[in-house]
Design a protein around this motif. Structure first.
Motif, PDB file in Angstrom:
ATOM      1  N   MET A   1      -1.658 -38.581  20.874  1.00  0.00           N
ATOM      2  CA  MET A   1      -1.900 -39.272  19.371  1.00  0.00           C
ATOM      3  C   MET A   1      -0.142 -39.578  19.221  1.00  0.00           C
ATOM      4  O   MET A   1       0.524 -40.260  19.452  1.00  0.00           O
ATOM      5  CB  MET A   1      -2.285 -38.741  18.190  1.00  0.00           C
ATOM      6  CG  MET A   1      -1.807 -39.789  16.947  1.00  0.00           C
ATOM      7  SD  MET A   1      -2.535 -38.774  15.125  1.00  0.00           S
ATOM      8  CE  MET A   1      -4.391 -39.502  15.612  1.00  0.00           C
ATOM      9  N   ASP A   2      -0.569 -41.732  19.005  1.00  0.00           N
ATOM     10  CA  ASP A   2       0.573 -41.987  19.189  1.00  0.00           C
ATOM     11  C   ASP A   2       1.585 -41.798  17.123  1.00  0.00           C
ATOM     12  O   ASP A   2       1.244 -41.822  16.810  1.00  0.00           O
ATOM     13  CB  ASP A   2       0.265 -43.499  18.209  1.00  0.00           C
ATOM     14  CG  ASP A   2       1.556 -44.677  18.484  1.00  0.00           C
ATOM     15  OD1 ASP A   2       1.887 -44.859  19.203  1.00  0.00           O
ATOM     16  OD2 ASP A   2       0.938 -46.054  18.466  1.00  0.00           O
ATOM     17  N   VAL A   3       2.719 -42.069  17.734  1.00  0.00           N
ATOM     18  CA  VAL A   3       3.514 -41.633  17.068  1.00  0.00           C
ATOM     19  C   VAL A   3       3.415 -42.310  16.096  1.00  0.00           C
ATOM     20  O   VAL A   3       3.653 -42.140  14.789  1.00  0.00           O
ATOM     21  CB  VAL A   3       4.996 -41.285  17.312  1.00  0.00           C
ATOM     22  CG1 VAL A   3       6.024 -41.035  15.863  1.00  0.00           C
ATOM     23  CG2 VAL A   3       5.446 -40.559  18.362  1.00  0.00           C
ATOM     24  N   GLY A   4       3.373 -43.582  16.142  1.00  0.00           N
ATOM     25  CA  GLY A   4       3.416 -44.730  14.390  1.00  0.00           C
ATOM     26  C   GLY A   4       1.704 -44.496  13.706  1.00  0.00           C
ATOM     27  O   GLY A   4       2.183 -44.301  12.849  1.00  0.00           O
ATOM     28  N   LEU A   5       0.924 -43.492  14.459  1.00  0.00           N
ATOM     29  CA  LEU A   5       0.166 -43.711  13.815  1.00  0.00           C
ATOM     30  C   LEU A   5       0.090 -42.459  12.521  1.00  0.00           C
ATOM     31  O   LEU A   5      -0.725 -42.391  11.587  1.00  0.00           O
ATOM     32  CB  LEU A   5      -1.407 -43.422  14.644  1.00  0.00           C
ATOM     33  CG  LEU A   5      -2.219 -44.995  15.336  1.00  0.00           C
ATOM     34  CD1 LEU A   5      -2.894 -44.507  16.470  1.00  0.00           C
ATOM     35  CD2 LEU A   5      -2.307 -45.821  14.204  1.00  0.00           C
ATOM     36  N   ILE A   6       0.614 -41.411  13.306  1.00  0.00           N
ATOM     37  CA  ILE A   6       1.026 -40.181  12.414  1.00  0.00           C
ATOM     38  C   ILE A   6       1.435 -40.268  11.610  1.00  0.00           C
ATOM     39  O   ILE A   6       1.733 -40.436  10.547  1.00  0.00           O
ATOM     40  CB  ILE A   6       1.521 -38.973  14.001  1.00  0.00           C
ATOM     41  CG1 ILE A   6       0.796 -39.092  14.746  1.00  0.00           C
ATOM     42  CG2 ILE A   6       2.239 -38.493  12.858  1.00  0.00           C
ATOM     43  CD1 ILE A   6       1.291 -37.359  15.744  1.00  0.00           C
ATOM     44  N   ARG A   7       3.592 -41.019  11.683  1.00  0.00           N
ATOM     45  CA  ARG A   7       3.801 -41.601  10.650  1.00  0.00           C
ATOM     46  C   ARG A   7       3.225 -42.386   9.901  1.00  0.00           C
ATOM     47  O   ARG A   7       3.535 -42.135   8.490  1.00  0.00           O
ATOM     48  CB  ARG A   7       4.468 -42.566  11.291  1.00  0.00           C
ATOM     49  CG  ARG A   7       6.362 -42.946  10.726  1.00  0.00           C
ATOM     50  CD  ARG A   7       6.858 -43.533  11.276  1.00  0.00           C
ATOM     51  NE  ARG A   7       8.140 -43.056  12.354  1.00  0.00           N
ATOM     52  CZ  ARG A   7       8.302 -43.125  13.444  1.00  0.00           C
ATOM     53  NH1 ARG A   7       7.809 -44.462  13.594  1.00  0.00           N
ATOM     54  NH2 ARG A   7       8.366 -42.542  14.511  1.00  0.00           N
ATOM     55  N   ALA A   8       2.565 -43.553   9.968  1.00  0.00           N
ATOM     56  CA  ALA A   8       1.061 -44.573   9.150  1.00  0.00           C
ATOM     57  C   ALA A   8       0.750 -43.131   8.351  1.00  0.00           C
ATOM     58  O   ALA A   8       0.336 -43.728   6.970  1.00  0.00           O
ATOM     59  CB  ALA A   8       0.552 -45.045   9.725  1.00  0.00           C
ATOM     60  N   PHE A   9       0.100 -42.360   8.642  1.00  0.00           N
ATOM     61  CA  PHE A   9      -1.041 -41.273   7.820  1.00  0.00           C
ATOM     62  C   PHE A   9      -0.078 -40.588   6.938  1.00  0.00           C
ATOM     63  O   PHE A   9      -0.908 -40.473   6.167  1.00  0.00           O
ATOM     64  CB  PHE A   9      -1.987 -40.514   9.265  1.00  0.00           C
ATOM     65  CG  PHE A   9      -2.212 -39.537   8.489  1.00  0.00           C
ATOM     66  CD1 PHE A   9      -4.095 -39.853   8.029  1.00  0.00           C
ATOM     67  CD2 PHE A   9      -1.962 -37.943   8.003  1.00  0.00           C
ATOM     68  CE1 PHE A   9      -4.342 -39.067   7.683  1.00  0.00           C
ATOM     69  CE2 PHE A   9      -2.417 -37.333   7.780  1.00  0.00           C
ATOM     70  CZ  PHE A   9      -4.437 -37.141   6.822  1.00  0.00           C
ATOM     71  N   TYR A  10       1.327 -39.922   7.462  1.00  0.00           N
ATOM     72  CA  TYR A  10       1.979 -39.537   6.755  1.00  0.00           C
ATOM     73  C   TYR A  10       2.213 -40.635   5.443  1.00  0.00           C
ATOM     74  O   TYR A  10       2.103 -40.182   3.538  1.00  0.00           O
ATOM     75  CB  TYR A  10       3.290 -38.915   7.167  1.00  0.00           C
ATOM     76  CG  TYR A  10       3.899 -38.327   6.541  1.00  0.00           C
ATOM     77  CD1 TYR A  10       3.741 -37.503   5.524  1.00  0.00           C
ATOM     78  CD2 TYR A  10       5.587 -39.121   6.080  1.00  0.00           C
ATOM     79  CE1 TYR A  10       4.635 -36.267   4.956  1.00  0.00           C
ATOM     80  CE2 TYR A  10       6.098 -38.111   4.859  1.00  0.00           C
ATOM     81  CZ  TYR A  10       5.939 -37.331   4.409  1.00  0.00           C
ATOM     82  OH  TYR A  10       7.297 -36.507   3.783  1.00  0.00           O
ATOM     83  N   ILE A  11       2.697 -41.527   5.950  1.00  0.00           N
ATOM     84  CA  ILE A  11       3.124 -42.808   4.683  1.00  0.00           C
ATOM     85  C   ILE A  11       2.241 -43.173   3.930  1.00  0.00           C
ATOM     86  O   ILE A  11       2.230 -42.419   2.493  1.00  0.00           O
ATOM     87  CB  ILE A  11       3.643 -43.965   5.153  1.00  0.00           C
ATOM     88  CG1 ILE A  11       4.654 -43.215   5.643  1.00  0.00           C
ATOM     89  CG2 ILE A  11       3.773 -44.963   3.949  1.00  0.00           C
ATOM     90  CD1 ILE A  11       5.934 -44.748   6.923  1.00  0.00           C
ATOM     91  N   LYS A  12       0.802 -43.214   4.225  1.00  0.00           N
ATOM     92  CA  LYS A  12      -0.472 -43.281   3.514  1.00  0.00           C
ATOM     93  C   LYS A  12      -0.881 -42.249   2.270  1.00  0.00           C
ATOM     94  O   LYS A  12      -1.055 -42.608   1.361  1.00  0.00           O
ATOM     95  CB  LYS A  12      -1.896 -43.460   4.131  1.00  0.00           C
ATOM     96  CG  LYS A  12      -1.565 -45.092   4.838  1.00  0.00           C
ATOM     97  CD  LYS A  12      -2.664 -46.219   5.567  1.00  0.00           C
ATOM     98  CE  LYS A  12      -2.840 -44.938   6.340  1.00  0.00           C
ATOM     99  NZ  LYS A  12      -4.258 -45.310   6.681  1.00  0.00           N
ATOM    100  N   SER A  13      -1.355 -41.046   3.019  1.00  0.00           N
ATOM    101  CA  SER A  13      -1.295 -39.665   2.143  1.00  0.00           C
ATOM    102  C   SER A  13      -0.182 -39.539   1.428  1.00  0.00           C
ATOM    103  O   SER A  13      -0.610 -38.673  -0.303  1.00  0.00           O
ATOM    104  CB  SER A  13      -1.519 -38.210   3.200  1.00  0.00           C
ATOM    105  OG  SER A  13      -0.084 -38.337   3.503  1.00  0.00           O
TER     106      SER A  13
END
Length: 71
Positions: A1-13
């Motif tokens: 999984m892409d780090v940017g997607l993980i970071r974006a998921f964390y921010i959105k949550s």
């Protein structure tokens, strides 16, 4: 999984959590810190995720402003 997607998921949550309780000091801190992060590192987030984060930040900003005005 892409780090940017993980970071974006964390921010959105975290933004979703802050939106549920926009009157708390946590919500104000989350808004302040993630606004700063997005301003500095927006290019590191995938475009669709970035747009969703910006929308959530805007919603949180409005809710915080409304809560502060009603005090």
């Amino acid at each position: 999984m892409d780090v940017g997607l993980i970071r974006a998921f964390y921010i959105k949550s975290q933004l979703d959590r802050a939106l549920l309780d926009s009157g708390s000091s946590l919500a104000v801190r989350v808004f302040r810190e993630f606004s700063r992060y997005v301003a500095w590192f927006a290019d590191s987030l995938p475009h669709p995720e970035r747009e969703a984060i910006i929308i959530k930040l805007s919603q949180l900003e409005c809710q915080i402003a409304q809560r502060q005005q009603s005090k």
